[in-house]
Design an enzyme around this catalytic site. Structure first.
Site, short mmCIF file in Angstrom:
data_model
loop_
_atom_site.label_atom_id
_atom_site.label_comp_id
_atom_site.label_asym_id
_atom_site.label_seq_id
_atom_site.Cartn_x
_atom_site.Cartn_y
_atom_site.Cartn_z
N CYS A 2 0.82 -1.21 0.00
CA CYS A 2 0.00 0.00 0.00
C CYS A 2 0.85 1.26 0.00
O CYS A 2 1.97 1.27 0.52
CB CYS A 2 -0.87 0.03 1.24
SG CYS A 2 -1.88 -1.42 1.46
N ASN A 99 -1.82 1.97 5.87
CA ASN A 99 -0.97 0.86 5.45
C ASN A 99 -0.75 -0.04 6.66
O ASN A 99 -0.52 0.46 7.75
CB ASN A 99 0.42 1.36 5.00
CG ASN A 99 0.37 2.12 3.71
OD1 ASN A 99 -0.68 2.23 3.08
ND2 ASN A 99 1.51 2.66 3.31
N GLY A 100 -0.74 -1.34 6.44
CA GLY A 100 -0.47 -2.25 7.56
C GLY A 100 -1.70 -3.10 7.86
O GLY A 100 -2.63 -3.18 7.06
N GLU A 489 8.30 -15.17 -10.66
CA GLU A 489 7.78 -13.87 -10.26
C GLU A 489 7.20 -13.08 -11.44
O GLU A 489 6.12 -12.49 -11.33
CB GLU A 489 8.96 -13.10 -9.66
CG GLU A 489 8.64 -12.01 -8.73
CD GLU A 489 9.91 -11.41 -8.11
OE1 GLU A 489 11.04 -11.72 -8.57
OE2 GLU A 489 9.77 -10.61 -7.19
N HIS A 505 17.79 -37.43 -5.79
CA HIS A 505 17.06 -37.74 -4.55
C HIS A 505 15.58 -37.37 -4.67
O HIS A 505 14.90 -37.24 -3.66
CB HIS A 505 17.72 -37.01 -3.37
CG HIS A 505 19.14 -37.42 -3.16
ND1 HIS A 505 19.48 -38.67 -2.69
CD2 HIS A 505 20.31 -36.79 -3.41
CE1 HIS A 505 20.80 -38.78 -2.64
NE2 HIS A 505 21.32 -37.65 -3.08
O1 M6R Z 1 13.40 -4.97 0.23
P1 M6R Z 1 13.86 -6.37 0.58
O2 M6R Z 1 15.15 -6.72 -0.08
O3 M6R Z 1 13.86 -6.63 2.04
O4 M6R Z 1 12.74 -7.30 -0.05
C1 M6R Z 1 12.77 -8.68 0.15
C2 M6R Z 1 11.88 -9.39 -0.83
O5 M6R Z 1 10.54 -8.98 -0.67
C3 M6R Z 1 12.30 -9.11 -2.28
O6 M6R Z 1 13.64 -9.43 -2.49
C4 M6R Z 1 11.42 -9.92 -3.25
O7 M6R Z 1 11.68 -11.28 -3.11
C5 M6R Z 1 11.67 -9.45 -4.69
N1 M6R Z 1 10.42 -9.16 -5.32
C6 M6R Z 1 12.35 -10.45 -5.53
O8 M6R Z 1 12.53 -10.03 -6.83
#
Ligand code: M6R
Length: 609
Positions: A2, A99-100, A489, A505
């Protein structure tokens, strides 16, 4: 996730709110809305499912005049993405964006229903609007009312509240979800991310945990968790970001992949020279702390976690330091036994990831020697709450799929390995090799990027695939994991990664002509082992795509496509081999026609757990 924008000004602010929301689009969302009041009693609220563009189109049908307003992009948690669930939520004269997550919303909702309130949404947020409205009937200024409501809420929030009958001010509260005040001349702003406000100001105050703020056109009054008025430092933003600027690129992700040589150069600048790593920026006190480190615990999520996994290989093999890596959401809910002399390292692009932040906060009671954040956002909560910080200098990363943040994290981690290694008596020659590898890396990646067309052509083979396997060994295993994460993703193809030795395995059962198997194969001591694993796949009719060092001795044949890559120094090979996998995912996603920069259901900065 958000996004919030708010403004109190003399001019009409609908355009500023919309522009701010557009700049937060990269965070991921599914509906958007805004409310604007003009002080004469006229209040307009608009909400739309889908993109900010839909909200913008709606504003063209309805005049939105007024100098005070709040706006929001919602990433659904409680209740599906519908217009009714979109923010702002209102309770009579009270309007609110949030947000949250409010964890005790159900009991609050029940008690408000008993008081006669009717709910028009399924959200936890509407509860706060009614609660503020109820408390306002008991008297006090809006600030005092919000101060009374906050102790009743359990969970995380960044929220902004407007009283539509008194649109001279906005009240905002921060607990677990970032908020920033933007300072203007005769006008002031609020946002969940400074990027939203860069067109109107570069002067910011970053609110701290537990802060409440009241902004009017001419004043900013901050109250801390204890209810004391406090001054917070004003910061001049150095962030360079132009939302419209994809340059020659079609997507931010593509731009960010190609920015990697520059991002790496910026990250290395001033930190490597004459065969040595220089991290003096950590300060003298840091060396005392680091000299006592005998174990490393890395905590991160998603792509950042993969960077941590690579770093584990490096810490152990290069610096001789035992290292564990854990996903933040797991770490925070178990009872970790802390080794003596352990340094906690958190990795995060945004520095606002809820689980990583929670893990850092938890670690403070657990007896770690100290904490060090590797982060891309200097003003983030993670950096501010850690004992030490090393910044990646990737520049703003807009694409939800992390690219340059990952490779620059790896560069910082490798420098840290050398720095800690030196304190632990690492061979000087090894440090020189690390420095050399890092220094030539940007040029090696430039060379790699020139293979873009070859990789683009390869992506066609994946257009009708539903699954893919990624294989790697040693420090390339996490790179295979990162490759699989990128593919799923942004192309929505199911992809998994395995340490190549693990195939027999179980996963070998999946191999058939419909299962593409992507292998990362640098010319290192594990190459012969990896070749055996490749043969295991070939013998079962799997379709292999091998990203291999040109001298690794692979040749194209039935069922096996070789993408020969230029030679790279072994120590930085994990960083280098990441890039072709990013390109592959990008081009597969293009063919699939997905929303590359804002893939469905995902958010850039995951500020809820
Ligand atoms: O901002 P951060 O590096 O803490 O975010 C962690 C993950 O949410 C972030 O790396 C996410 O996996 C990405 N969308 C990967 O491309």
């Amino acid at each position: 996730m958000c996004g919030i924008v708010g403004a109190v000004a003399q001019r009409d602010i609908a355009e500023i709110l919309l522009q701010g929301l557009r700049r937060l689009e990269y965070r991921g969302y599914d509906s958007a809305g805004l409310i604007v009041a003009d002080g004469s009693g006229q209040v307009n609220r608009l909400r739309q499912v889908g993109k900010v563009q839909a909200l913008f189109d709606a504003t063209q049908q309805q005049e939105l005049r007024g100098g005070t307003g709040i706006a929001h992009t919602r990433w659904a948690t409680h209740g599906e993405p519908t217009e009714k669930n979109a923010h702002p939520h209102v309770s009579d004269n009270i309007a609110l964006v949030h947000n949250g997550i409010i964890e005790n919303y159900q009991s609050l909702r029940d008690s408000l229903i008993n008081k006669g309130y009717q709910f028009s949404s399924q959200t936890d947020t509407e509860v706060i609007a009614h609660l503020i409205h109820w408390e306002q009937q008991q008297g006090g200024s809006l600030l005092e009312v919000v101060q009374r409501v906050i102790p009743q809420l359990r969970g995380a929030y960044g929220m902004v509240i407007m009283d539509c009958r008194d649109p001279e001010r906005l009240i905002a509260a921060r607990s677990g979800s970032p908020l920033v005040v933007g300072l203007g001349v005769g006008e002031n702003f609020l946002a969940s991310d400074q990027l939203a406000l860069l067109p109107v100001t570069r002067r910011f105050i970053f609110l701290e945990e537990g802060d409440l703020v009241e902004i009017t056109r001419r004043s900013v009054h901050i109250v801390d968790q204890q209810g004391n008025s406090v001054e917070r430092q004003e910061v001049e933003s150095q962030v360079q970001y132009d939302a419209g600027d994809k340059g020659i690129y079609r997507h931010y992700m593509q731009k960010e992949i190609f920015e990697q040589p520059m991002a790496l150069k910026n990250t290395l600048a001033g930190r490597v020279s004459h065969g040595a790593v220089n991290l003096d920026e950590l300060g003298l006190a840091a060396d005392q702390l680091l000299a006592n480190v005998s174990h490393i615990q890395i905590i991160a999520c998603g792509t950042s976690y993969h960077a941590g996994m690579v770093a584990r290989y490096w810490f152990e093999s290069l610096a001789g330091l035992p290292c564990d890596v854990e996903i933040a959401s797991e770490f925070r809910y178990r009872k970790p036994a802390v080794r003596p002399g352990s340094l906690l390292i958190t990795l995060s692009q945004s520095g606002e990831t809820a689980d990583t932040l929670a893990a850092l906060r938890l670690s403070k009671q657990l007896g770690y020697l100290g904490s060090l954040a590797v982060c891309n956002v200097p003003t983030s909560s993670l950096v501010r709450e850690s004992d030490l910080a090393l910044m990646t200098k990737a520049g703003a990363e807009i694409g939800v799929a992390s690219t340059k943040a990952f490779t620059t994290q790896l560069a910082v981690l490798l420098m840290l390995v050398a720095h800690l290694g030196r304190l632990k008596g690492m061979d000087q020659l090894l440090e020189q090799q690390i420095v050399h590898g890092l220094q030539v890396l940007p040029a090696r990646i430039e060379q790699m990027l020139s293979l873009e067309k070859r990789i683009e052509a390869l992506a066609e083979d994946f257009s009708d695939k539903h699954h893919a396997l990624f294989l790697g060994r040693g420090d390339q295993y996490p790179i295979a994991m990162e490759g699989a994460l990128k593919l799923k993703e942004i192309s929505y193809i199911h992809a998994e990664a395995y340490a190549a030795g693990e195939l027999k395995h179980g996963p070998l059962a999946l191999i058939d002509a419909d299962m593409p198997v992507i292998v990362v194969a640098p010319n290192n001591e594990l190459l012969e082992k990896l070749k055996s694993n490749v043969e295991e796949v070939r013998a079962r009719g799997g379709q292999l795509y091998v990203f291999a060092d040109q001298a690794a001795g692979f040749v194209d044949c039935e069922g096996m496509t070789i993408i020969a890559l230029p030679h790279v120094e072994e120590v930085v090979a994990p960083i280098f081999y990441t890039v072709p996998l990013q390109l592959l995912s990008y081009y597969v996603a293009l063919i699939k026609g997905t929303d590359v920069d804002q893939p469905r259901n995902l958010a850039k900065s995951v500020t809820v757990e």
